[in-house]
Scaffold this motif. Sequence first.
Motif, PDB file in Angstrom:
ATOM      1  N   MET A   5       0.850  -1.189   0.000  1.00  0.00           N
ATOM      2  CA  MET A   5       0.000   0.000   0.000  1.00  0.00           C
ATOM      3  C   MET A   5       0.889   1.243   0.000  1.00  0.00           C
ATOM      4  O   MET A   5       1.796   1.372   0.814  1.00  0.00           O
ATOM      5  CB  MET A   5      -0.880  -0.019   1.257  1.00  0.00           C
ATOM      6  N   THR A   6       0.646   2.138  -0.931  1.00  0.00           N
ATOM      7  CA  THR A   6       1.450   3.355  -1.002  1.00  0.00           C
ATOM      8  C   THR A   6       0.581   4.554  -0.650  1.00  0.00           C
ATOM      9  O   THR A   6      -0.640   4.442  -0.517  1.00  0.00           O
ATOM     10  CB  THR A   6       2.040   3.547  -2.414  1.00  0.00           C
ATOM     11  N   ALA A   7       1.243   5.688  -0.514  1.00  0.00           N
ATOM     12  CA  ALA A   7       0.542   6.924  -0.178  1.00  0.00           C
ATOM     13  C   ALA A   7      -0.482   7.250  -1.260  1.00  0.00           C
ATOM     14  O   ALA A   7      -0.249   7.029  -2.445  1.00  0.00           O
ATOM     15  CB  ALA A   7       1.545   8.053  -0.038  1.00  0.00           C
ATOM     16  N   GLN A   8      -1.609   7.777  -0.841  1.00  0.00           N
ATOM     17  CA  GLN A   8      -2.677   8.179  -1.749  1.00  0.00           C
ATOM     18  C   GLN A   8      -2.562   9.675  -2.024  1.00  0.00           C
ATOM     19  O   GLN A   8      -1.913  10.399  -1.285  1.00  0.00           O
ATOM     20  CB  GLN A   8      -4.043   7.882  -1.122  1.00  0.00           C
ATOM     21  N   THR A   9      -3.249  10.124  -3.073  1.00  0.00           N
ATOM     22  CA  THR A   9      -3.248  11.543  -3.410  1.00  0.00           C
ATOM     23  C   THR A   9      -4.522  12.184  -2.899  1.00  0.00           C
ATOM     24  O   THR A   9      -5.602  11.604  -3.007  1.00  0.00           O
ATOM     25  CB  THR A   9      -3.158  11.712  -4.941  1.00  0.00           C
ATOM     26  N   THR A  10      -4.390  13.378  -2.334  1.00  0.00           N
ATOM     27  CA  THR A  10      -5.550  14.152  -1.937  1.00  0.00           C
ATOM     28  C   THR A  10      -5.495  15.495  -2.653  1.00  0.00           C
ATOM     29  O   THR A  10      -4.428  15.909  -3.112  1.00  0.00           O
ATOM     30  CB  THR A  10      -5.642  14.331  -0.399  1.00  0.00           C
ATOM     31  N   THR A  11      -6.637  16.142  -2.778  1.00  0.00           N
ATOM     32  CA  THR A  11      -6.726  17.431  -3.468  1.00  0.00           C
ATOM     33  C   THR A  11      -7.634  18.347  -2.661  1.00  0.00           C
ATOM     34  O   THR A  11      -8.245  17.916  -1.682  1.00  0.00           O
ATOM     35  CB  THR A  11      -7.351  17.260  -4.871  1.00  0.00           C
ATOM     36  N   SER A  12      -7.742  19.584  -3.097  1.00  0.00           N
ATOM     37  CA  SER A  12      -8.653  20.521  -2.435  1.00  0.00           C
ATOM     38  C   SER A  12     -10.064  19.951  -2.364  1.00  0.00           C
ATOM     39  O   SER A  12     -10.779  20.158  -1.388  1.00  0.00           O
ATOM     40  CB  SER A  12      -8.680  21.850  -3.189  1.00  0.00           C
ATOM     41  N   ALA A  13     -10.459  19.226  -3.415  1.00  0.00           N
ATOM     42  CA  ALA A  13     -11.820  18.689  -3.489  1.00  0.00           C
ATOM     43  C   ALA A  13     -12.067  17.563  -2.490  1.00  0.00           C
ATOM     44  O   ALA A  13     -13.182  17.406  -1.987  1.00  0.00           O
ATOM     45  CB  ALA A  13     -12.113  18.205  -4.906  1.00  0.00           C
ATOM     46  N   THR A  14     -11.031  16.777  -2.180  1.00  0.00           N
ATOM     47  CA  THR A  14     -11.213  15.594  -1.331  1.00  0.00           C
ATOM     48  C   THR A  14     -10.563  15.719   0.041  1.00  0.00           C
ATOM     49  O   THR A  14     -10.688  14.827   0.870  1.00  0.00           O
ATOM     50  CB  THR A  14     -10.627  14.342  -2.030  1.00  0.00           C
ATOM     51  N   PHE A  15      -9.869  16.828   0.289  1.00  0.00           N
ATOM     52  CA  PHE A  15      -9.075  17.001   1.511  1.00  0.00           C
ATOM     53  C   PHE A  15      -9.905  16.832   2.780  1.00  0.00           C
ATOM     54  O   PHE A  15      -9.494  16.150   3.712  1.00  0.00           O
ATOM     55  CB  PHE A  15      -8.406  18.379   1.493  1.00  0.00           C
ATOM     56  N   GLU A  16     -11.072  17.441   2.808  1.00  0.00           N
ATOM     57  CA  GLU A  16     -11.890  17.356   4.023  1.00  0.00           C
ATOM     58  C   GLU A  16     -12.227  15.909   4.347  1.00  0.00           C
ATOM     59  O   GLU A  16     -12.065  15.453   5.478  1.00  0.00           O
ATOM     60  CB  GLU A  16     -13.176  18.175   3.863  1.00  0.00           C
ATOM     61  N   GLN A  17     -12.668  15.162   3.336  1.00  0.00           N
ATOM     62  CA  GLN A  17     -13.033  13.760   3.537  1.00  0.00           C
ATOM     63  C   GLN A  17     -11.801  12.906   3.830  1.00  0.00           C
ATOM     64  O   GLN A  17     -11.800  12.093   4.750  1.00  0.00           O
ATOM     65  CB  GLN A  17     -13.760  13.239   2.289  1.00  0.00           C
ATOM     66  N   ASP A  18     -10.731  13.083   3.032  1.00  0.00           N
ATOM     67  CA  ASP A  18      -9.517  12.257   3.150  1.00  0.00           C
ATOM     68  C   ASP A  18      -8.764  12.502   4.440  1.00  0.00           C
ATOM     69  O   ASP A  18      -8.187  11.581   5.016  1.00  0.00           O
ATOM     70  CB  ASP A  18      -8.547  12.560   1.992  1.00  0.00           C
ATOM     71  N   VAL A  19      -8.722  13.754   4.879  1.00  0.00           N
ATOM     72  CA  VAL A  19      -7.822  14.141   5.960  1.00  0.00           C
ATOM     73  C   VAL A  19      -8.567  14.601   7.209  1.00  0.00           C
ATOM     74  O   VAL A  19      -8.408  14.039   8.283  1.00  0.00           O
ATOM     75  CB  VAL A  19      -6.848  15.255   5.478  1.00  0.00           C
ATOM     76  N   LEU A  20      -9.382  15.630   7.057  1.00  0.00           N
ATOM     77  CA  LEU A  20     -10.001  16.257   8.227  1.00  0.00           C
ATOM     78  C   LEU A  20     -11.026  15.357   8.905  1.00  0.00           C
ATOM     79  O   LEU A  20     -11.207  15.428  10.116  1.00  0.00           O
ATOM     80  CB  LEU A  20     -10.629  17.601   7.841  1.00  0.00           C
ATOM     81  N   ALA A  42      -2.066  24.892   0.342  1.00  0.00           N
ATOM     82  CA  ALA A  42      -0.687  25.254   0.700  1.00  0.00           C
ATOM     83  C   ALA A  42      -0.694  26.580   1.460  1.00  0.00           C
ATOM     84  O   ALA A  42       0.024  26.746   2.453  1.00  0.00           O
ATOM     85  CB  ALA A  42       0.178  25.350  -0.555  1.00  0.00           C
ATOM     86  N   MET A  43      -1.526  27.511   1.028  1.00  0.00           N
ATOM     87  CA  MET A  43      -1.606  28.802   1.697  1.00  0.00           C
ATOM     88  C   MET A  43      -2.282  28.660   3.062  1.00  0.00           C
ATOM     89  O   MET A  43      -1.807  29.190   4.055  1.00  0.00           O
ATOM     90  CB  MET A  43      -2.395  29.774   0.814  1.00  0.00           C
ATOM     91  N   LYS A  44      -3.366  27.905   3.105  1.00  0.00           N
ATOM     92  CA  LYS A  44      -4.106  27.734   4.357  1.00  0.00           C
ATOM     93  C   LYS A  44      -3.222  27.155   5.459  1.00  0.00           C
ATOM     94  O   LYS A  44      -3.289  27.557   6.611  1.00  0.00           O
ATOM     95  CB  LYS A  44      -5.317  26.825   4.126  1.00  0.00           C
ATOM     96  N   TYR A  45      -2.372  26.188   5.091  1.00  0.00           N
ATOM     97  CA  TYR A  45      -1.530  25.531   6.082  1.00  0.00           C
ATOM     98  C   TYR A  45      -0.116  26.116   6.125  1.00  0.00           C
ATOM     99  O   TYR A  45       0.789  25.516   6.685  1.00  0.00           O
ATOM    100  CB  TYR A  45      -1.538  24.018   5.865  1.00  0.00           C
ATOM    101  N   GLN A  46       0.042  27.301   5.525  1.00  0.00           N
ATOM    102  CA  GLN A  46       1.278  28.081   5.602  1.00  0.00           C
ATOM    103  C   GLN A  46       2.507  27.284   5.194  1.00  0.00           C
ATOM    104  O   GLN A  46       3.514  27.250   5.897  1.00  0.00           O
ATOM    105  CB  GLN A  46       1.443  28.667   7.020  1.00  0.00           C
ATOM    106  N   ILE A  47       2.400  26.625   4.049  1.00  0.00           N
ATOM    107  CA  ILE A  47       3.526  25.851   3.523  1.00  0.00           C
ATOM    108  C   ILE A  47       4.458  26.822   2.805  1.00  0.00           C
ATOM    109  O   ILE A  47       4.124  27.340   1.748  1.00  0.00           O
ATOM    110  CB  ILE A  47       3.039  24.745   2.555  1.00  0.00           C
ATOM    111  N   THR A  48       5.612  27.086   3.405  1.00  0.00           N
ATOM    112  CA  THR A  48       6.559  28.019   2.811  1.00  0.00           C
ATOM    113  C   THR A  48       7.775  27.313   2.235  1.00  0.00           C
ATOM    114  O   THR A  48       8.473  27.860   1.398  1.00  0.00           O
ATOM    115  CB  THR A  48       7.019  29.065   3.854  1.00  0.00           C
ATOM    116  N   SER A  49       8.057  26.099   2.705  1.00  0.00           N
ATOM    117  CA  SER A  49       9.131  25.308   2.110  1.00  0.00           C
ATOM    118  C   SER A  49       8.671  23.860   2.051  1.00  0.00           C
ATOM    119  O   SER A  49       7.892  23.420   2.884  1.00  0.00           O
ATOM    120  CB  SER A  49      10.422  25.438   2.921  1.00  0.00           C
TER     121      SER A  49
END
Length: 107
Positions: A1-16, A66-73
């Motif tokens: 099993m490898t890492a899955q991809t999430t996007t703005s559209a699925t982030f809430e369901q996949d992650v939150l 990326a902006m919401k979670y302050q990803i700068t690097s």
Amino acid sequence: MTAQTTTSATFEQDVLKADGPVLVDFWAEWCGPCRMVSPVLDEIQSENSDKITVMKLNVDENPDLAMKYQITSIPAMKVFQNGEVATTIIGAKPKQALEQDLAEYLA
């Protein structure tokens, strides 16, 4: 099993709304260190799939998150638990160092 991809559209369901901890790898195609850490995260996912879920989020394709979670690097990894950021890991690290950073989730 490898890492899955999430996007703005699925982030809430996949992650939150996920049941357990979710590590989100914020990465980009052009980022060399991101490509180095990717197979390590796949290994951690396959060895610990019952404890943690690893998701990848392309910052170029999802700049709003990326902006919401302050990803700068990148690579930047954030562990979400119960919809909140619980841990942040910045930069590519060897597997052993990442496992130490994630020890509380992999126990």
